[in-house]
Enzyme design. Structure first.
Site, PDB file in Angstrom:
ATOM      1  N   ASP A 287      -0.588  18.333 -12.945  1.00  0.00           N
ATOM      2  CA  ASP A 287      -0.008  18.081 -14.287  1.00  0.00           C
ATOM      3  C   ASP A 287       1.431  18.563 -14.323  1.00  0.00           C
ATOM      4  O   ASP A 287       1.672  19.729 -14.611  1.00  0.00           O
ATOM      5  CB  ASP A 287      -0.857  18.789 -15.346  1.00  0.00           C
ATOM      6  CG  ASP A 287      -0.359  18.525 -16.751  1.00  0.00           C
ATOM      7  OD1 ASP A 287       0.488  17.645 -16.927  1.00  0.00           O
ATOM      8  OD2 ASP A 287      -0.822  19.221 -17.676  1.00  0.00           O
TER       9      ASP A 287
ATOM     10  N   GLU B 108       7.571  17.673 -21.935  1.00  0.00           N
ATOM     11  CA  GLU B 108       6.339  17.049 -22.475  1.00  0.00           C
ATOM     12  C   GLU B 108       5.390  18.119 -22.980  1.00  0.00           C
ATOM     13  O   GLU B 108       4.704  17.948 -23.992  1.00  0.00           O
ATOM     14  CB  GLU B 108       5.655  16.209 -21.387  1.00  0.00           C
ATOM     15  CG  GLU B 108       4.457  15.391 -21.904  1.00  0.00           C
ATOM     16  CD  GLU B 108       3.111  16.133 -21.888  1.00  0.00           C
ATOM     17  OE1 GLU B 108       2.142  15.599 -22.441  1.00  0.00           O
ATOM     18  OE2 GLU B 108       3.031  17.252 -21.319  1.00  0.00           O
ATOM     19  N   GLU B 109       5.365  19.224 -22.259  1.00  0.00           N
ATOM     20  CA  GLU B 109       4.397  20.274 -22.590  1.00  0.00           C
ATOM     21  C   GLU B 109       4.710  20.949 -23.925  1.00  0.00           C
ATOM     22  O   GLU B 109       3.891  21.716 -24.433  1.00  0.00           O
ATOM     23  CB  GLU B 109       4.307  21.298 -21.445  1.00  0.00           C
ATOM     24  CG  GLU B 109       3.871  20.707 -20.086  1.00  0.00           C
ATOM     25  CD  GLU B 109       2.406  20.246 -20.048  1.00  0.00           C
ATOM     26  OE1 GLU B 109       1.721  20.310 -21.085  1.00  0.00           O
ATOM     27  OE2 GLU B 109       1.964  19.805 -18.965  1.00  0.00           O
TER      28      GLU B 109
ATOM     29  N   ASP C  40       0.221  10.496 -16.193  1.00  0.00           N
ATOM     30  CA  ASP C  40       0.169  11.937 -16.434  1.00  0.00           C
ATOM     31  C   ASP C  40      -1.175  12.425 -15.909  1.00  0.00           C
ATOM     32  O   ASP C  40      -2.219  12.155 -16.511  1.00  0.00           O
ATOM     33  CB  ASP C  40       0.299  12.193 -17.945  1.00  0.00           C
ATOM     34  CG  ASP C  40       0.366  13.681 -18.284  1.00  0.00           C
ATOM     35  OD1 ASP C  40       0.262  14.511 -17.375  1.00  0.00           O
ATOM     36  OD2 ASP C  40       0.515  13.994 -19.485  1.00  0.00           O
TER      37      ASP C  40
ATOM     38  N   HIS D  21      -3.273  23.405 -16.556  1.00  0.00           N
ATOM     39  CA  HIS D  21      -2.390  24.359 -17.238  1.00  0.00           C
ATOM     40  C   HIS D  21      -2.553  25.800 -16.725  1.00  0.00           C
ATOM     41  O   HIS D  21      -2.289  26.750 -17.456  1.00  0.00           O
ATOM     42  CB  HIS D  21      -2.578  24.289 -18.771  1.00  0.00           C
ATOM     43  CG  HIS D  21      -1.945  23.068 -19.362  1.00  0.00           C
ATOM     44  ND1 HIS D  21      -1.848  22.830 -20.721  1.00  0.00           N
ATOM     45  CD2 HIS D  21      -1.351  21.992 -18.776  1.00  0.00           C
ATOM     46  CE1 HIS D  21      -1.237  21.680 -20.936  1.00  0.00           C
ATOM     47  NE2 HIS D  21      -0.935  21.138 -19.772  1.00  0.00           N
TER      48      HIS D  21
ATOM     49  N   ASP E  32       0.884  -1.162   0.000  1.00  0.00           N
ATOM     50  CA  ASP E  32       0.000   0.000   0.000  1.00  0.00           C
ATOM     51  C   ASP E  32       0.929   1.221   0.000  1.00  0.00           C
ATOM     52  O   ASP E  32       1.747   1.377   0.902  1.00  0.00           O
ATOM     53  CB  ASP E  32      -0.843  -0.080   1.285  1.00  0.00           C
ATOM     54  CG  ASP E  32      -1.855   1.028   1.390  1.00  0.00           C
ATOM     55  OD1 ASP E  32      -1.779   1.992   0.610  1.00  0.00           O
ATOM     56  OD2 ASP E  32      -2.720   0.924   2.275  1.00  0.00           O
ATOM     57  N   ILE E  33       0.835   2.054  -1.003  1.00  0.00           N
ATOM     58  CA  ILE E  33       1.713   3.232  -1.083  1.00  0.00           C
ATOM     59  C   ILE E  33       1.157   4.324  -0.171  1.00  0.00           C
ATOM     60  O   ILE E  33      -0.007   4.717  -0.314  1.00  0.00           O
ATOM     61  CB  ILE E  33       1.798   3.732  -2.548  1.00  0.00           C
ATOM     62  CG1 ILE E  33       2.400   2.649  -3.455  1.00  0.00           C
ATOM     63  CG2 ILE E  33       2.601   5.025  -2.636  1.00  0.00           C
ATOM     64  CD1 ILE E  33       3.784   2.189  -3.094  1.00  0.00           C
TER      65      ILE E  33
ATOM     66  N   ASP F 184      -1.417   3.390  -5.553  1.00  0.00           N
ATOM     67  CA  ASP F 184      -1.508   1.967  -5.219  1.00  0.00           C
ATOM     68  C   ASP F 184      -1.632   1.119  -6.486  1.00  0.00           C
ATOM     69  O   ASP F 184      -1.069   0.020  -6.567  1.00  0.00           O
ATOM     70  CB  ASP F 184      -2.711   1.709  -4.305  1.00  0.00           C
ATOM     71  CG  ASP F 184      -2.508   2.264  -2.891  1.00  0.00           C
ATOM     72  OD1 ASP F 184      -1.352   2.590  -2.539  1.00  0.00           O
ATOM     73  OD2 ASP F 184      -3.505   2.377  -2.156  1.00  0.00           O
TER      74      ASP F 184
ATOM     75  N   HIS G  78       5.918  12.747 -17.035  1.00  0.00           N
ATOM     76  CA  HIS G  78       6.657  13.967 -17.332  1.00  0.00           C
ATOM     77  C   HIS G  78       6.749  14.815 -16.071  1.00  0.00           C
ATOM     78  O   HIS G  78       5.799  14.908 -15.287  1.00  0.00           O
ATOM     79  CB  HIS G  78       6.066  14.731 -18.524  1.00  0.00           C
ATOM     80  CG  HIS G  78       4.791  15.472 -18.293  1.00  0.00           C
ATOM     81  ND1 HIS G  78       4.750  16.766 -17.822  1.00  0.00           N
ATOM     82  CD2 HIS G  78       3.500  15.120 -18.507  1.00  0.00           C
ATOM     83  CE1 HIS G  78       3.490  17.173 -17.771  1.00  0.00           C
ATOM     84  NE2 HIS G  78       2.699  16.192 -18.167  1.00  0.00           N
TER      85      HIS G  78
HETATM   86  N1  TRP Z   1      -0.278  16.531 -20.560  1.00  0.00           N
HETATM   87  C1  TRP Z   1      -1.446  16.098 -21.252  1.00  0.00           C
HETATM   88  C2  TRP Z   1      -1.869  17.192 -22.246  1.00  0.00           C
HETATM   89  O1  TRP Z   1      -1.737  18.341 -21.909  1.00  0.00           O
HETATM   90  C3  TRP Z   1      -2.576  15.849 -20.306  1.00  0.00           C
HETATM   91  C4  TRP Z   1      -3.675  15.108 -20.920  1.00  0.00           C
HETATM   92  C5  TRP Z   1      -4.805  15.618 -21.438  1.00  0.00           C
HETATM   93  C6  TRP Z   1      -3.734  13.709 -21.041  1.00  0.00           C
HETATM   94  N2  TRP Z   1      -5.592  14.580 -21.884  1.00  0.00           N
HETATM   95  C7  TRP Z   1      -4.958  13.422 -21.663  1.00  0.00           C
HETATM   96  C8  TRP Z   1      -2.865  12.678 -20.681  1.00  0.00           C
HETATM   97  C9  TRP Z   1      -5.308  12.091 -21.910  1.00  0.00           C
HETATM   98  C10 TRP Z   1      -3.233  11.376 -20.951  1.00  0.00           C
HETATM   99  C11 TRP Z   1      -4.440  11.097 -21.551  1.00  0.00           C
HETATM  100  O2  TRP Z   1      -2.273  16.906 -23.333  1.00  0.00           O
HETATM  101 ZN    ZN Z   2       0.651  16.383 -18.474  1.00  0.00          ZN
END
Ligand code: TRP
Ligand code: ZN
Ligand code: CA
Length: 461
Positions: free
Chosen positions: A160, A194-195, A223, A310, A66-67, A329, A148
């Site tokens: 996020d 990632e962004e 994510d 965002h 269990d985390i 978990d 990310h």
């Molecule tokens: N970082 C992703 C994005 O800005 C977040 C996200 C939006 C996402 N919809 C998603 C991540 C669906 C996984 C699945 O696009």
């Molecule tokens: Zn994201």
């Protein structure tokens, strides 16, 4: 055998022995002698015991821990402080990103991981990925989790994607605390930029030679796993990884929905494009929770899963602790299950001995076999033993039907195949099929006059 017990899984450690292959028979004897020496086999006695020619497979896997969500939240508090101290964000090219990487790396180094910083250049700035390998396991079978670590420039990025980053960090630290000795090799990744279009994870995948890509059995992406008005979405991509993650939620009584919209929206995309099986969890971003979703998950309908997506308000207050806890978990469950997977003992057979008559020049008939207790996919050398009594075998078309309905032709009809009976063992490459489920032997008699019945059939894994 009567119809009651027509479908019998014949496991190697059970009788009746005549059904077993030599290989299975050998391991069954080994197993029985291991049992005879005592139930509690400690590591020390195992080391002192004479070495068997063939190691007995481990039959149980260690349970996932269990985390503690408090630990996950403590990492998120640190990421929030880093953002606050660095202009309110942890974005690519900004000081808050490198500070985030240094924080995560410090924890992993102290826990015994082998960490690697991979740098790349994007938009005139240096970015970093952090890769952490847990020493040991079969490095030709890598189980990987990634998230990310960068935020957008407009906020601290705590949901996020501090949430996924902190979740996999705490699972990695739990691996260390448990002293886990997985059968597979565990690797964790924190991605930069990632962004800006999954720049870091694309760099990582591109940096791997194809021989290394093919060693990754699974990539799991996290994510946004702590959305304040959460949903429980499971990436619907690879059947095995999808059902594994869903199993966790089923076990704790939480409904899930498939996540398909995100196919190209996070760091699993470059892995998927490289042919690596992917899965993951997501608690929702800027989409609106429907009333149906609010009735099954609670929270507020007509409101976004994460209204601070965002934005500058994606702070350490922008979290649902229960979602963060459950998803953390679930990550542990997936890492433990995949990482400690052992090949089930070879030679296990499942048989159906119930007679099924085959109508003359009639519709196809089917005989089912329910396969249970297997992990993963069927083998590339699935043996299908068929015993059909018939007075003209050329009339018969025989198929194996996998649990998902895919069919494998075992035998075609033929005008000049005039012998009796189909008594044969076919080898089928069923490696793309999930092993567990109901398999069927489908037989159709396509020409008039001669008839017969399925006497029995059997699947050997
Ligand atoms: N970082 C992703 C994005 O800005 C977040 C996200 C939006 C996402 N919809 C998603 C991540 C669906 C996984 C699945 O696009
Ligand atoms: Zn994201
Ligand atoms: Ca016929």
């Amino acid at each position: 055998m009567d119809a009651h017990c027509a479908q019998v899984p014949v496991l190697p450690h059970q009788n009746p022995e005549p059904r077993l292959s030599h290989h299975a028979l050998r391991s069954s004897r080994l197993r029985r002698s291991a049992l005879a020496t005592g139930v509690a086999v400690t590591l020390a006695t195992a080391l002192l015991a004479p070495v068997a020619a063939e190691a007995a497979p481990r039959l149980t896997t260690p349970a996932a821990p269990d985390i503690p969500v408090a630990n996950v939240k403590a990492h998120l508090a640190q990421l929030q402080s880093i953002a606050t101290a660095n202009g309110g964000n942890r974005a690519h090219g900004r000081a808050g990103y490198k500070a985030s990487i240094d924080y995560v790396k410090g924890k992993l180094d102290a826990a015994g991981f082998t960490t690697t910083l991979q740098s790349f250049s994007y938009n005139g700035s240096t970015g970093w990925n952090l890769i952490a390998d847990w020493p040991g396991g079969d490095t030709t079978h890598v189980v990987m989790a990634g998230s990310h670590l960068d935020s957008v420039t407009g906020g601290p990025g705590i949901n996020d994607n501090g949430s996924g980053s902190a979740g996999i960090l705490e699972v990695a630290l739990a691996v260390s605390r448990a002293g886990l000795q997985p059968t597979k090799h565990l690797r964790f990744g924190w991605w930069g930029a990632e962004e800006y279009g999954m720049v870091g994870s694309k760099n990582y995948v591109n940096s791997l030679p194809s021989s290394e890509r093919s060693k990754i059995d699974a990539y799991l992406n996290f994510d946004m796993i702590g959305s304040p008005n959460p949903g429980y979405f499971v990436y619907d991509d690879d059947a095995k990884l999808d059902s594994l993650l869903k199993d966790y939620f089923t076990g704790v009584g939480i409904a899930t929905e498939p996540e398909t919209e995100g196919d190209g929206r996070s760091d699993h995309a470059p892995f998927k494009n490289a042919g690596i099986p992917v899965g993951g969890l997501f608690s929702g971003a800027d989409y609106i929770k429907t009333s149906a979703q609010a009735s099954k998950w609670g929270g507020t309908s007509g409101k976004a899963f994460d209204a601070c997506y965002h934005s500058s308000c994606d702070t350490s207050a922008n979290l649902d602790d229960t979602a963060l806890d459950r998803n953390s978990d679930a990550i542990a469950y997936a890492i433990w299950t995949l990482g400690t997977e052992t090949a089930p003992p070879p030679g296990t057979s499942f048989e159906n001995t119930a007679d099924v008559s085959i109508p003359d020049a009639g519709a196809a008939v089917e005989s089912p076999i329910a396969v249970t207790g297997r992990t993963g996919n069927a083998p590339s050398t699935l043996k299908v033993g068929v015993d059909i009594k018939h007075t003209w075998r050329g009339d018969l078309v025989v198929d194996l039907v996998a649990p998902d309905g895919s069919t494998y032709r075992l035998k075609n009809s033929s005008g000049n195949d005039s012998a009796d009976n189909v008594i044969a063992t076919y080898t089928v490459n069923a490696s793309s099929e999930v092993a567990n489920g109901t398999w069927k032997l489908r037989v159709q008699d396509v020409a008039a006059q001669d008839t017969g019945h399925i006497d029995s059939w059997k699947l050997t894994f």
